[in-house]
Design an enzyme around this catalytic site. Structure first.
Site, PDB file in Angstrom:
ATOM      1  N   GLY A 148      13.316  57.989  45.176  1.00 27.75           N
ATOM      2  CA  GLY A 148      13.278  57.383  43.854  1.00 27.75           C
ATOM      3  C   GLY A 148      12.485  58.242  42.915  1.00 27.75           C
ATOM      4  O   GLY A 148      11.958  59.290  43.298  1.00 27.75           O
ATOM      5  N   PHE A 186       9.691  57.571  41.841  1.00 26.82           N
ATOM      6  CA  PHE A 186       8.298  57.536  42.284  1.00 26.82           C
ATOM      7  C   PHE A 186       8.009  58.673  43.252  1.00 26.82           C
ATOM      8  O   PHE A 186       6.866  59.078  43.435  1.00 26.82           O
ATOM      9  CB  PHE A 186       7.993  56.203  42.974  1.00 26.82           C
ATOM     10  CG  PHE A 186       8.748  56.012  44.264  1.00 26.82           C
ATOM     11  CD1 PHE A 186       8.207  56.413  45.474  1.00 26.82           C
ATOM     12  CD2 PHE A 186      10.013  55.442  44.263  1.00 26.82           C
ATOM     13  CE1 PHE A 186       8.899  56.243  46.658  1.00 26.82           C
ATOM     14  CE2 PHE A 186      10.715  55.269  45.432  1.00 26.82           C
ATOM     15  CZ  PHE A 186      10.159  55.675  46.638  1.00 26.82           C
ATOM     16  N   GLY A 187       9.042  59.196  43.923  1.00 23.31           N
ATOM     17  CA  GLY A 187       8.845  60.218  44.942  1.00 23.31           C
ATOM     18  C   GLY A 187       9.799  60.004  46.094  1.00 23.31           C
ATOM     19  O   GLY A 187      10.975  59.711  45.893  1.00 23.31           O
ATOM     20  N   VAL A 223      10.036  58.674  50.503  1.00 21.21           N
ATOM     21  CA  VAL A 223       9.437  58.152  51.729  1.00 21.21           C
ATOM     22  C   VAL A 223      10.200  58.758  52.895  1.00 21.21           C
ATOM     23  O   VAL A 223      11.432  58.709  52.925  1.00 21.21           O
ATOM     24  CB  VAL A 223       9.513  56.609  51.800  1.00 21.21           C
ATOM     25  CG1 VAL A 223       8.858  56.104  53.087  1.00 21.21           C
ATOM     26  CG2 VAL A 223       8.846  55.972  50.589  1.00 21.21           C
ATOM     27  N   LYS A 274       4.767  58.124  52.437  1.00 23.42           N
ATOM     28  CA  LYS A 274       5.213  57.972  51.051  1.00 23.42           C
ATOM     29  C   LYS A 274       4.540  59.045  50.211  1.00 23.42           C
ATOM     30  O   LYS A 274       3.316  59.111  50.135  1.00 23.42           O
ATOM     31  CB  LYS A 274       4.852  56.583  50.521  1.00 23.42           C
ATOM     32  CG  LYS A 274       5.288  56.344  49.074  1.00 23.42           C
ATOM     33  CD  LYS A 274       4.946  54.934  48.618  1.00 23.42           C
ATOM     34  CE  LYS A 274       5.376  54.692  47.173  1.00 23.42           C
ATOM     35  NZ  LYS A 274       5.049  53.323  46.717  1.00 23.42           N
ATOM     36  N   ASP A 315       5.864  43.263  42.322  1.00 24.37           N
ATOM     37  CA  ASP A 315       7.221  43.755  42.598  1.00 24.37           C
ATOM     38  C   ASP A 315       7.730  43.223  43.938  1.00 24.37           C
ATOM     39  O   ASP A 315       8.246  43.975  44.767  1.00 24.37           O
ATOM     40  CB  ASP A 315       7.266  45.278  42.584  1.00 24.37           C
ATOM     41  CG  ASP A 315       8.698  45.815  42.424  1.00 24.37           C
ATOM     42  OD1 ASP A 315       9.588  45.033  41.999  1.00 24.37           O
ATOM     43  OD2 ASP A 315       8.941  46.997  42.736  1.00 24.37           O
TER      44      ASP A 315
END
Length: 431
Positions: free
Chosen positions: A111, A113-114, A116, A131, A227
């Site tokens: 994503g 965000f980075g 995993v 992550k 979330d």
């Protein structure tokens, strides 16, 4: 406002397709450590090695970042299959630092965000999930700060953390987490694909453990997850123990301090967030829990809005038009806003299957417009919907024992009345 036109058309029996097609991702776009469901390409090579460098290359970083470091910074940032990542972990109580090596196996999530990826610790043969998120060098990472505070059977464990760099001098934070193979999202979809319903015992078991984790976060740690959704709920498909993951949006909410309202994945977003409230409470998580519970019964999201406007329409179609007082409780600025009158639908028509009155009652208590009227996480755990789990004869469908459910700590039960404690812990589980 498009929501009024949409609701007017529904009230009059007409269909209306909104022209509000503003692109909106399932999660907010605000900072690097927030989870967002977009894709990122990866390469695959084999058996390259990243190793820890001396702490000297961290000297140029702010003190706040250096305080987060267990060791120096790793040069290289590979997640390719077979890559060896060697780092150090600070020893406790004057013990020597430990060298730890991980072999990257494969990417399990990507994503904005980075990324995993699954890895194996070479020293212990333990599987882990790492992550990797882009780190702003000016600030501490909130997700790391929060995860270091967490210790609960229904929250994913942070085992280790380290920083790594790229050739472009980008700094990445790597969170080494316990590996849990399944998500509630995939578990639910597997039943849907087979045209089957998830067994009731699993819905009870999963929802209960989510509520217990929420009580720990809200009351013990003072953190709002912000979330909660099926993708962020891990489940062991053998023991059926649930663990909350992804604290990239989590925050300690301080009364009187504003927060962003554009938070939480849309299908699970509480109505006060849609109304633009900035002084919300951890009750937004309990709304999300109600959405997840309903989805496990339905096999699909309860409120599948395509935009924020559409999301509010989907909620009103089921819960009916909020009363003036409810709108005021969600956001006082909307106190005088007038909506067309839509009647609430009864829950037995929503679920369209044999669902117990207890299940419908819990859903209605979680999915309240007024945040202050939603039941708390601990109240939810004590709800009669979970009485089957408190039966001493309860077991998994295959005959295996249920995971531990009633081993509450004193902190988890702090403030609970004697009556509530009595309802929470069955007689056979009392010490």
């Amino acid at each position: 406002m498009n929501v009024v036109r949409r609701l007017t058309s529904i009230a009059s029996g007409r269909n209306f397709v909104s022209s509000d097609n503003v692109g909106e991702t399932e999660t907010p776009r605000s900072k690097p450590n927030q989870n967002r469901e977009e894709t990122e390409s990866t390469e695959t090579t084999s058996y390259e090695k990243d190793s820890v460098s001396s702490s000297e290359n961290s000297d140029h970083l702010p003190k706040e970042i250096r305080e987060d470091m267990d060791c120096g910074i790793i040069k290289g940032n590979g997640t390719e299959s077979g890559r060896i990542i060697t780092t150090k972990k600070k020893g406790l109580n004057d013990q020597k630092d430990k060298t730890i090596s991980y072999r990257a196996e494969h990417v399990i999530g990507t994503g904005s965000f980075g990324v995993v990826f699954q890895a194996k610790c070479l020293e212990t043969e333990e599987k882990v999930a790492i992550k990797k998120v882009l780190q702003d060098k000016r600030y501490k990472n909130r997700e790391l700060q929060i995860m270091r505070m967490l210790d609960h059977p229904n929250v994913v464990e942070l085992k280790h953390s380290f920083f790594s760099t790229t050739e472009k001098d980008e700094l990445y934070l790597n969170l080494v987490l316990e590996y849990v193979p399944e998500t509630i999202y995939r578990a639910s979809r597997s039943y849907t694909k087979m045209n089957q319903h998830m067994p009731l015992i699993y819905i009870q078991l999963y929802t209960y453990q989510i509520c217990r984790a929420m009580n720990y976060l809200h009351q013990v740690v003072g953190v709002c997850h912000r979330d909660i959704k099926p993708q962020n709920l891990l489940v062991n498909n053998v023991t059926h123990e649930v663990k909350i993951c992804d604290f990239g949006s989590a925050k300690m909410l301080i009364p009187g301090e504003p927060n962003i309202s554009y938070i939480c994945s849309r299908y699970y977003r509480a109505p006060e967030l849609i109304f633009g409230a900035t002084e919300y409470t951890s009750a937004i998580d309990m709304w999300s829990v109600g959405c997840v519970m309903a989805e496990l019964f339905l096999g699909h999201p309860l409120f599948p809005g395509e935009t924020s406007v559409d999301q509010l329409v989907e909620i009103i179609k089921i819960l009916g038009t909020p009363a003036r007082e409810e709108i005021k409780n969600m956001n006082p600025r909307y106190n005088d806003f007038k909506f067309p009158q839509i009647k609430a639908q009864p829950w037995h028509k929503i679920f369209r299957r044999q669902v117990s009155p207890e299940a419908m009652d819990l859903a209605s208590r979680l999915l309240q417009y007024s945040p202050n009227l939603r039941c708390t996480a601990l109240e939810a755990c004590a709800h009669p919907f979970f009485d089957d789990l408190r039966d001493p004869r309860a077991s998994l469908p295959n005959g295996r024992a249920l995971p531990p459910l009633f081993d509450f700590t004193a902190q988890e039960l702090a403030g609970a009345s004697v009556e509530l404690r009595h309802r929470l812990i069955p007689e056979h589980a009392r010490k």
